[in-house]
Design a protein around this motif. Sequence first.
Motif, short mmCIF file in Angstrom:
data_model
loop_
_atom_site.label_atom_id
_atom_site.label_comp_id
_atom_site.label_asym_id
_atom_site.label_seq_id
_atom_site.Cartn_x
_atom_site.Cartn_y
_atom_site.Cartn_z
N ALA A 270 0.88 -1.34 0.04
CA ALA A 270 0.04 -0.11 0.14
C ALA A 270 1.00 1.31 -0.09
CB ALA A 270 -0.82 -0.24 1.18
N LEU B 66 0.14 4.07 -2.98
CA LEU B 66 -0.62 5.45 -2.59
C LEU B 66 0.12 6.60 -3.13
CD1 LEU B 66 -1.43 4.99 1.29
CD2 LEU B 66 -2.88 5.32 -0.52
N PHE C 164 -4.67 -0.97 -4.73
CA PHE C 164 -5.09 -0.62 -3.33
C PHE C 164 -6.10 -1.20 -2.62
CE2 PHE C 164 -6.40 2.28 -0.05
CZ PHE C 164 -4.90 2.34 0.92
#
Length: 608
Positions: free
Chosen positions: A50, A54, A373
């Motif tokens: 993640a 991001l 994600f």
Amino acid sequence: MFKIAGAINYLIVVFLNAFTDLGHKIIIQNTIFKVYDGSQQIVLTAIVNALILLPFILLFSPSGFLADKFAKHKIMQYSALFAVFITLGITYAYYHGEFLLAFALTFILALQSALYGPAKYGYIKELFGHKYISAGNGAVQAVTTVAILGGIIFYTVLFEMLYPQGAVNEAEILEAIAPLGWLLVGGSLIEYLLALRLPDKSSSITAQKVFKLKRYLSGFYLKKNLKTVTRKREIFDDIMALGIFWSISQVVLAVFGEYAKSKLGVTNTIYVQGVMALAGIGIVIGSILAAKLSRNYVNVGLSGFGALGITLIVFSIPFVESMSLIALLFTLFGVLSGFILVPLNSRIQELASNVHLGTVIAANNFIQNIFMFFFLMLTTLFAYYGMDAEILFYCMGILGLYLSFLLFKRYYVDIFWAFVGMLATLRYRFNYHGLENIPQNRAVLLLSNHVSWLDWVILQLPLSRKINYMIDKEIYNWPVAHFFFEKGETIPLSPRAFKDAFREAHARLLKRRIVGIFPEGAISKDGKVAAFHRGYELIKPDYDGVIIPVYIGSGIFKTLFARHKERGASWLRRTEIEVYFGEPVSKETKAKEIQEIIENMRRRYEVK
């Protein structure tokens, strides 16, 4: 392609960028693997991923803005320099056992990659041009994958060599493997020095754009840039397909470590990472094959086979208990992944205008990472509630079916031709000459000699634009085949309604289509060019286009599909067939003249 100035330099820069990024990620993931088990391991691995995803979501608008405003090679240079300082910070964290700092710097390193990405991939189109766009994407995908594969093996082996037996926490592990940090620094430094030598391929006019933070924070740029991407539906659909593909891949890789450990009893990271690395070998092979099969145009039809193949593999993994067989499945997964990645990325770059290329590629990264994600969070929830990893494999299989449906729905004609092309190239080698004579944006009337049942395939394979063939109505109405003839937009021709057929051909030419006719009216039985029928002269010459005469060489007479067979021909050997596209001639050229042109081509290229 490799003779293009800066090509080798660029590919080395791409390699080092991926190799360094992957190196740090592997060190962090292996540390987690050694210290944690079960749901904690899956959750922390998902968090690492993640942190990498991001930045691509958060920096969608800024990265696209930079790639469109400034020279892309300059962005790569500054990003490489930034990576030098980040890896120095990572090395500091290793030596001081600061796991949380090293963990956080994963995010900072990903920020650098997010800013770097649109410029790196946009530079493919600038450096290699439309002619080599598939080859360029294939090379970049192969090099990136080799870097990932090499990074997995290289850093995992060194990690295991330096790993202190009996270590109970992250700090002890990081301090022991700290010298690896200098390898990350060295890779970034070499990348920066090579990036300084990349040629400037940007337009001499810099885009007059200003980035306003308020508009970024309010979401104005987000809406505007997404609108730019959705303007061309095919670009958006391809981006969505890539997003789904990467989601499947990400989840499979995220859960495989725990699956191997709990279900197969494998605890050695070399075995686990090695099996996943085989997917990298597969991607290299698949990317090279996809580039080869896209030699004349972007062969998007390959993506359908790739999607269907990875779906079957994901469904198969829970039923396999042998690590050797799983290793083979991961390799095939990689090969089929190359069939998805190279054509779809090439198509996106091909369709995007140069003005918005950076924004489109940034949107590609944005949407892909949104998907990834989301599915990583899904993985985390599954792990938190202790659900079996096998369920995730089945879920990804179902998602793969949806991906296959989307690609078949959009590219069913291209998928059909990709299938025919792969079958044909197994047995024959086609050498095309004069493809540059075919105009890209004008109507074309292709008139060819007729030597085999394979002629319609031979003429279509090197062309991205689909040929609307005129065929005998009896053949057109064959059971089962009729469906494909109709979808292929062929034009049925019969003695009773031949004028209607040529009126339809005229209507297609007015739409700037390619219409294919074999004026001999039948397959040659003696290998010679027979008299041309004058039917096509009924087509009104008021369309914007040309006639292209085509000669299919005598190599076809060594095949099963020709009526005339050469003596002593062997059907066991791979047959080489030459095909010549002549120079454009006036659309008012008569049948006798076209026949003479093709006869002259035969004498020029074959008669000794």
